[in-house]
Scaffold this motif. Structure first.
Motif, short mmCIF file in Angstrom:
data_model
loop_
_atom_site.label_atom_id
_atom_site.label_comp_id
_atom_site.label_asym_id
_atom_site.label_seq_id
_atom_site.Cartn_x
_atom_site.Cartn_y
_atom_site.Cartn_z
N SER A 41 0.80 -1.24 0.00
CA SER A 41 0.00 0.00 0.00
C SER A 41 0.83 1.28 0.00
N VAL A 42 0.25 2.29 -0.62
CA VAL A 42 0.78 3.65 -0.56
C VAL A 42 -0.23 4.49 0.22
N PHE A 43 0.24 5.16 1.28
CA PHE A 43 -0.60 6.02 2.12
C PHE A 43 -0.18 7.47 1.91
N VAL A 44 -1.14 8.34 1.63
CA VAL A 44 -0.87 9.76 1.42
C VAL A 44 -1.75 10.55 2.38
N GLU A 45 -1.13 11.42 3.19
CA GLU A 45 -1.88 12.17 4.19
C GLU A 45 -1.35 13.60 4.28
N LYS A 46 -2.28 14.57 4.23
CA LYS A 46 -1.95 15.99 4.40
C LYS A 46 -0.86 16.45 3.42
N CYS A 47 -1.02 16.09 2.16
CA CYS A 47 -0.09 16.52 1.13
C CYS A 47 -0.75 17.58 0.25
N THR A 48 0.01 18.57 -0.16
CA THR A 48 -0.54 19.67 -0.96
C THR A 48 0.37 19.98 -2.14
N ASN A 49 -0.26 20.35 -3.25
CA ASN A 49 0.44 20.88 -4.42
C ASN A 49 1.64 20.01 -4.81
N SER A 50 1.43 18.70 -4.83
CA SER A 50 2.54 17.78 -5.12
C SER A 50 2.19 16.85 -6.28
N LYS A 51 3.25 16.29 -6.87
CA LYS A 51 3.10 15.32 -7.95
C LYS A 51 3.70 14.00 -7.48
N ILE A 52 2.90 12.95 -7.54
CA ILE A 52 3.31 11.65 -7.03
C ILE A 52 3.19 10.62 -8.16
N VAL A 53 4.28 9.94 -8.45
CA VAL A 53 4.30 8.91 -9.48
C VAL A 53 4.59 7.59 -8.76
N THR A 54 3.61 6.69 -8.73
CA THR A 54 3.79 5.48 -7.93
C THR A 54 2.98 4.31 -8.48
N ALA A 55 3.45 3.10 -8.20
CA ALA A 55 2.76 1.86 -8.56
C ALA A 55 2.59 1.03 -7.30
N CYS A 56 1.39 0.50 -7.09
CA CYS A 56 1.12 -0.18 -5.83
C CYS A 56 -0.08 -1.12 -5.96
N GLN A 57 -0.33 -1.86 -4.90
CA GLN A 57 -1.50 -2.71 -4.84
C GLN A 57 -2.71 -1.92 -4.35
N GLN A 58 -2.49 -1.02 -3.37
CA GLN A 58 -3.57 -0.20 -2.83
C GLN A 58 -3.09 1.24 -2.64
N LEU A 59 -3.99 2.20 -2.89
CA LEU A 59 -3.71 3.61 -2.61
C LEU A 59 -4.75 4.13 -1.63
N ARG A 60 -4.29 4.79 -0.57
CA ARG A 60 -5.20 5.42 0.38
C ARG A 60 -4.74 6.86 0.59
N MET A 61 -5.63 7.78 0.30
CA MET A 61 -5.28 9.20 0.31
C MET A 61 -6.23 9.96 1.22
N HIS A 62 -5.68 10.75 2.13
CA HIS A 62 -6.47 11.39 3.17
C HIS A 62 -6.04 12.85 3.35
N SER A 63 -7.01 13.74 3.43
CA SER A 63 -6.76 15.16 3.78
C SER A 63 -5.68 15.79 2.90
N SER A 64 -5.78 15.61 1.60
CA SER A 64 -4.79 16.17 0.67
C SER A 64 -5.48 17.03 -0.37
N ILE A 65 -4.74 18.04 -0.87
CA ILE A 65 -5.31 19.04 -1.78
C ILE A 65 -4.32 19.30 -2.92
N LYS A 66 -4.87 19.45 -4.12
CA LYS A 66 -4.09 19.86 -5.30
C LYS A 66 -2.90 18.94 -5.54
N CYS A 67 -3.16 17.66 -5.68
CA CYS A 67 -2.10 16.70 -5.97
C CYS A 67 -2.41 15.95 -7.27
N ASP A 68 -1.40 15.77 -8.08
CA ASP A 68 -1.51 14.96 -9.30
C ASP A 68 -0.87 13.60 -9.02
N ILE A 69 -1.61 12.52 -9.26
CA ILE A 69 -1.13 11.17 -9.00
C ILE A 69 -1.01 10.41 -10.31
N TYR A 70 0.21 10.11 -10.71
CA TYR A 70 0.46 9.27 -11.89
C TYR A 70 0.55 7.85 -11.35
#
Length: 333
Positions: free
Chosen positions: A221-250
């Motif tokens: 799993s990839v966990f994303v929490e409280k991230c802003t104005n970011s670009k994330i390039v990732t490969a995973c089995q599960q993605l969980r994203m919480h309390s984040s704003i203005k993020c591009d996820i490749y």
């Protein structure tokens, strides 16, 4: 005499060549036998280890809630060790068998996370079903900004964590030898590029601002929490994203990603390239043919027939087509 000596010399030479061939054949036979023995031993050891994990998983419904978090940690550790055992045995395992064994490990890991979601739904990176009013979120954000230094001091980097913490304007790199099957944490980073060229067990990102994360495959799993104005390039089995704003996820994700209390999230297909990426994908056991990059579940949006306004697919014209130049420079301010 000379003719006799010549004949004897030829016979001796021929015997020596015959003996050399026999020795080579015997050695080759020993190597084949050893390989067969390795495969047979591996299959037996793998069966014992995988059945032990299955037994641990079967105990979950009967256990008290207070001991479940540590029990799940033990299961994850055992599953990661089993995966390492498969990968480090790849020199004698046939590719088909290696992928079969990695698939079994992945199924065990998936079952572990599914049970954890069911029986321990309020972990550190869990999600609250209740959505906070926007005014409350903005107020809390301003309080967090005002008290940022205090939060970092009171939340010191635990020695058990591995990764990067509290840095700005940096290019941070970790190779596969550093991160293989480890739980990697990125926390309190600003204007940083983070290059992770390898296979991770899990990846945690918390409080990243204006960062670029270039990540190889993550086994679970990839966990994303409280991230802003970011670009994330990732490969995973599960993605969980919480309390984040203005993020591009490749993204390459084999199950449906989850977002909550997020807004202005945009997704695109995973498009990272580096030398050992194909090898790392094989080691991670992620299925390259299954990618749900454009299918996220928003826990704050319950209308089944209306798309969530909190995330969208990034327009093709706005996507970054190559990350080659970003391996060695930090994001622009």
């Amino acid at each position: 005499m000379s003719d006799k000596s010549t004949i004897l010399e030829r016979l001796s030479k021929r015997d020596a060549q015959r003996l050399e061939k026999l020795q080579k054949a015997h050695k080759a036979r020993e190597e084949v036998d050893a390989c067969d023995e390795n495969e047979e031993y591996f299959a037996g050891a793998f069966k014992i280890k995988s059945e032990y994990i299955e037994d641990m998983l079967s105990q979950v419904p009967t256990m008290e809630a207070k001991v479940l978090p540590s029990h799940f940690d033990n299961i994850k550790r055992e599953a990661n060790e089993l995966q390492k055992y498969v990968v480090t045995s790849s020199f004698f395992l046939k590719e088909f068998n290696m992928r079969k064994y990695l698939g079994i490990v992945q199924n065990l890991q998936t079952k572990c996370y599914e049970l954890e979601d069911r029986y321990v739904p309020r972990k550190k990176f869990g999600f609250s079903k209740k959505k906070l009013p926007k005014s409350h979120i903005e107020k809390q954000s301003s309080l967090d900004d005002a008290d940022g230094a205090g939060k970092i001091d009171s939340n010191k980097w635990d020695e058990k964590l591995f990764g990067f913490d509290s840095m700005a304007n940096k290019v941070l790199t970790l190779e596969n030898d550093d991160i293989f099957q480890r739980d990697v944490t990125l926390r309190n980073l600003k204007n940083c590029t983070i290059a992770l060229k390898g296979v991770m067990g899990t990846l945690h990102m918390s409080n990243l601002d204006n960062c670029i994360v270039l990540s190889g495959p993550v086994t679970s799993s990839v966990f994303v929490e409280k991230c802003t104005n970011s670009k994330i390039v990732t490969a995973c089995q599960q993605l969980r994203m919480h309390s984040s704003i203005k993020c591009d996820i490749y993204l390459h994700v084999t199950s449906k990603g989850i977002v909550e209390d997020c807004s202005e999230i945009r997704t695109a297909p995973y498009n990272l390239h580096y030398g050992d990426l194909e090898k790392h994908f094989n080691m991670s056991s992620l299925d390259k043919k299954v990618n749900n990059w454009d299918r996220l579940d928003d826990f704050n949006w319950l209308a089944p027939d209306i798309p969530s306004p909190n995330w969208s697919v990034l327009d093709v014209k706005q996507r970054i087509s190559s990350w080659d130049e970003w391996w060695s420079k930090s994001p622009p301010l």
